[in-house]
Design a protein around this motif. Structure first.
Motif, PDB file in Angstrom:
ATOM      1  N   GLU A 126      -2.007  -8.315  -3.676  1.00  7.52           N
ATOM      2  CA  GLU A 126      -1.712  -8.984  -4.954  1.00  7.52           C
ATOM      3  C   GLU A 126      -2.843  -8.813  -5.951  1.00  7.52           C
ATOM      4  O   GLU A 126      -2.695  -9.109  -7.128  1.00  7.52           O
ATOM      5  CB  GLU A 126      -1.499 -10.482  -4.716  1.00  7.52           C
ATOM      6  N   LYS A 127      -3.994  -8.377  -5.494  1.00 10.89           N
ATOM      7  CA  LYS A 127      -5.178  -8.348  -6.355  1.00 10.89           C
ATOM      8  C   LYS A 127      -5.624  -6.933  -6.728  1.00 10.89           C
ATOM      9  O   LYS A 127      -6.485  -6.751  -7.580  1.00 10.89           O
ATOM     10  CB  LYS A 127      -6.350  -9.033  -5.640  1.00 10.89           C
ATOM     11  N   LEU A 128      -5.092  -5.952  -6.037  1.00  9.09           N
ATOM     12  CA  LEU A 128      -5.567  -4.591  -6.232  1.00  9.09           C
ATOM     13  C   LEU A 128      -4.415  -3.651  -6.555  1.00  9.09           C
ATOM     14  O   LEU A 128      -3.306  -3.827  -6.062  1.00  9.09           O
ATOM     15  CB  LEU A 128      -6.249  -4.086  -4.958  1.00  9.09           C
ATOM     16  N   ASP A 129      -4.703  -2.640  -7.365  1.00  6.28           N
ATOM     17  CA  ASP A 129      -3.823  -1.482  -7.455  1.00  6.28           C
ATOM     18  C   ASP A 129      -4.423  -0.414  -6.547  1.00  6.28           C
ATOM     19  O   ASP A 129      -5.651  -0.303  -6.433  1.00  6.28           O
ATOM     20  CB  ASP A 129      -3.736  -0.958  -8.891  1.00  6.28           C
ATOM     21  N   ILE A 130      -3.557   0.366  -5.916  1.00  7.02           N
ATOM     22  CA  ILE A 130      -4.011   1.363  -4.953  1.00  7.02           C
ATOM     23  C   ILE A 130      -3.553   2.742  -5.402  1.00  7.02           C
ATOM     24  O   ILE A 130      -2.380   2.934  -5.703  1.00  7.02           O
ATOM     25  CB  ILE A 130      -3.419   1.069  -3.559  1.00  7.02           C
TER      26      ILE A 130
END
Ligand SMILES: [Ca+2]
Ligand SMILES: [Ca+2]
Ligand SMILES: [Ca+2]
Ligand SMILES: [Ca+2]
Ligand SMILES: [Ca+2]
Ligand SMILES: [Ca+2]
Ligand SMILES: [Ca+2]
Ligand SMILES: [Ca+2]
Ligand SMILES: [Ca+2]
Ligand SMILES: [Ca+2]
Ligand SMILES: [Ca+2]
Ligand SMILES: [Ca+2]
Lengths: 190, 190, 190, 190, 190, 190
Positions: free
Chosen positions: C76-80
């Protein structure tokens, strides 16, 4: 594999009639509701016209919640899945429109669909029932499946004469021109 | 590469049976749940019919959370990934429907799937099990893989006679017409 | 342009082995994390199977955050972003699955990947390692690139005999059947 | 229409070098930032590889905000448009990667790009600069456009010998293997 | 199946005129509004040009809410479905633009559309009415359907001479160059 | 159907010049703004290059709100529809870029576009005006339409000599290289 009439009255499932290259067949239209946010899923190898037909059926129901005794906010609270079994068989055309609308209303109101009733007809956004093709073949398949009543578009009246005597005697044909009539004939009073 | 029965009972994985041009094979259906927002991911080079089959399995489970003892809000809290390994092999058809539903229910309830059970059958939104093709080839592959029980659609009863005696003796065939029966036979009591 | 082993241990990058029409080659798998909302970007002219492979690797990691010592809310906190350089070269197949998972875990845990290790193997949602093709060509390219250890699927054991003596002596082959083993051998202890 | 070097140092625009069927040409890469929510728009008739290249450039920048002195939340507050003018001309390939990254960093930091610098090189997620094709043609077009310095990938060192003496004398070639070097040479200190 | 004029004045439905390979036909344009969030659904096997035409009609109405006495927030509160019945028949072209706008305004204001009026004309974002093709065939179909008034673009004036005397006498042609005029002639005062 | 100059100065509409297989024609570019959330709709059977051109025009305007005296939050509060009438005619190419930007700025600032002005030129993200093709044909159509002033890219200077004397005398050609100049010449002061 030819369809058979339902053994019991069903909630959220109605019997349509399809006109295929191999003749006619009955068609089960299933509706499943789940807690959600108004997502519509359409499956069963449906062609574009049949998918648009499902959208028209849904829009009709959404715009008539009051008259149909359906919670006016249902679309914000539920996800809707309309599926036509025998998922490997391609299906298309607008003639399942009223069946889709009937299955939807049944699922949303918990009123069962009468197990002996089949139906065919295009639906419009105003709930009108437009004529369809292949009434003869559809009637034969309805008869073979053990249905006793079929709802047909009023404008298909002229095609009744083409149906064999033996089949016509085993079936009650009810002519409709609006979805209100379809629901009156197809749904139990709850 | 032919599939083998699982060595241990698995949670979130069930064994299906595929009918391919090269004959039959077992098929592992894996379900992975992660904290999320109801996103469904389908991978394993699946054709459209097989993807729709997965959607039908999911909708069935979503609409029956109470009976299945699953948190009714699971779909808002989890992302769901259904994968069929051997990702380079194209797969299609509706006959993995009940396997997908079984793997899903296993993952959502933590009830393990019995390692000796294989299954094949199309699923409908009402949980009905529809007949499939290739039962003979599927049975041979189940036997070769070391499975001892396979769940088949009731309507495929007529195809049992085509299965070689040697295979029929090594396998218990259980006929089912609803997913409730599938889950009864495939899942451990937890 | 043939790949070379990394000069230093890398965080968020792992070395895979590709089997191409021109023989084998090493493949750098890069993972970049940015503050975000769980968006997954896959680039490097990847085919559908390779993209699905990345999704499987990610789902495995997402479903095992606790065991892997990763913040359970990372998604929910990172784009990958997963990228495979030499962006003009088409790449496909499932055999980079474990490399993608390794690079992901490295990026999420800050544990460096050992620069002398290469690997090849399909990953499943349960972290199983499935066999791959082209082991001979892949081994030659690993040797040429200066790698000293390669992780291979247990089921590819039978293919080791096809690898030339000279290459087999320069490489340590470690057989694995689960991603846990891959991570044990490929990641530094931090 | 052949490109010309910029008349003034630009913020948010950098000069790349393209290798086309008609030889080489300079390529202007423009970046426009607007108040927004992290939407990326890529225009200029870009092929898939070039679009992926832009995504890699952006991910590199997003993952290095601290080192690059960029607000770590920029991606949530801005929409980014990367455009390559002469919108009717198809463009593709990974070699504009470092130019895109340079224009992006320039726009995000307000540091102008030196007007006399051109550049070519694939970028990876770790900021590495990979070799490109057509260095000879690209150099000729850089020279014709009036550029005096071009940044090239270290691995293209071997291709310098193919460039005509007259062109080599009019251009300073700077070999780079990481974007940090590119930015050092291409951006003014502000 | 040839269209017929409506039997009663309708709210949310207007009659257009189509020019088809088989000649002309009337076209019913239906608009359904449901509680929603501004989603636009277009069905009836519409081609791209006809869909864009519907978008233009909608944008015109959205930008003129004040003048049209429509709640300026309608687009945030309603989903809009525009459907053209006889869902199996492909339809395309821009000439239903003013009919779509009329049906939309009727649905949003509850003013009925006069049942004896048909219309044809492209609409622009400023509400201008642009000329159309096939006026002769469209007029014949309007006459056959029992319509008595048809609204046509001013620029089609020159095509009136091609319409047979008998048809011209049975129809009142009203020339319009802006949607305001269309609405004046087509909608009842409520 | 050949275009004609507008009869009155328009807000939100500008006249472009198109170069078509049939020669040249004027092109009306319409912009409609509605209360919304920053959605961009592009219609009129536009090709990809023309759509990208519209996106470039919009990004330019979005990045220059301060200089253009436009509310910097307009993109969050409005939906924007850009339409090019005669919806059945395919249109493409980058040369309507400055016309789209002009119509947009007119709509956002309520400054009318001078009815006697036509224009042609590609726009870049920095507002630069790039040269276009077909100036001769475009000029003929501008003259025929009754326009008296046309704005052309500075780099097209060399093409003026190809325009017939009679046309050149009836038209004032203004050479521009930046959108600021276009707006100065095309918009009334309000
Ligand atoms: Ca059937
Ligand atoms: Ca008849
Ligand atoms: Ca297999
Ligand atoms: Ca048999
Ligand atoms: Ca390589
Ligand atoms: Ca050029
Ligand atoms: Ca050389
Ligand atoms: Ca008709
Ligand atoms: Ca005439
Ligand atoms: Ca009036
Ligand atoms: Ca024209
Ligand atoms: Ca000339």
């Amino acid at each position: 594999r030819y369809g058979q009439a339902e053994v019991e009255n069903q909630i959220g499932a109605a019997t349509g009639l399809a006109y295929t290259q191999a003749g006619g067949d009955t068609l089960s239209i299933e509706v499943s509701l789940s807690k959600g946010t108004g997502k519509l899923t359409l499956t069963g190898k449906l062609g574009d016209v049949m998918k648009e037909s499902a959208q028209a059926a849904l829009s009709y129901v959404r715009s008539r919640t009051e008259e149909l005794n359906i919670d006016e906010d249902f679309y914000e609270k539920l996800d809707i899945h309309i599926h036509v079994p025998e998922g490997a068989t391609p299906k298309d055309g607008p003639s399942a429109g009223i069946t889709m609308a009937t299955a939807l209303v049944s699922a949303l109101t918990n009123r069962p669909v009468k197990k002996e009733v089949g139906m065919t007809g295009e639906i419009t956004l105003r709930g009108r029932v437009l004529p369809i093709g292949g009434l003869k073949e559809k009637s034969l398949s309805a008869h073979r499946a053990g249905l006793t009543t079929i709802l047909i578009p009023e404008e298909n009246d002229k095609d009744l004469e083409d149906i064999p005597e033996s089949v016509r005697e085993g079936l009650t044909f009810i002519k409709v021109n609006h979805l209100d009539q379809v629901l009156d004939h197809a749904l139990l009073k709850e």
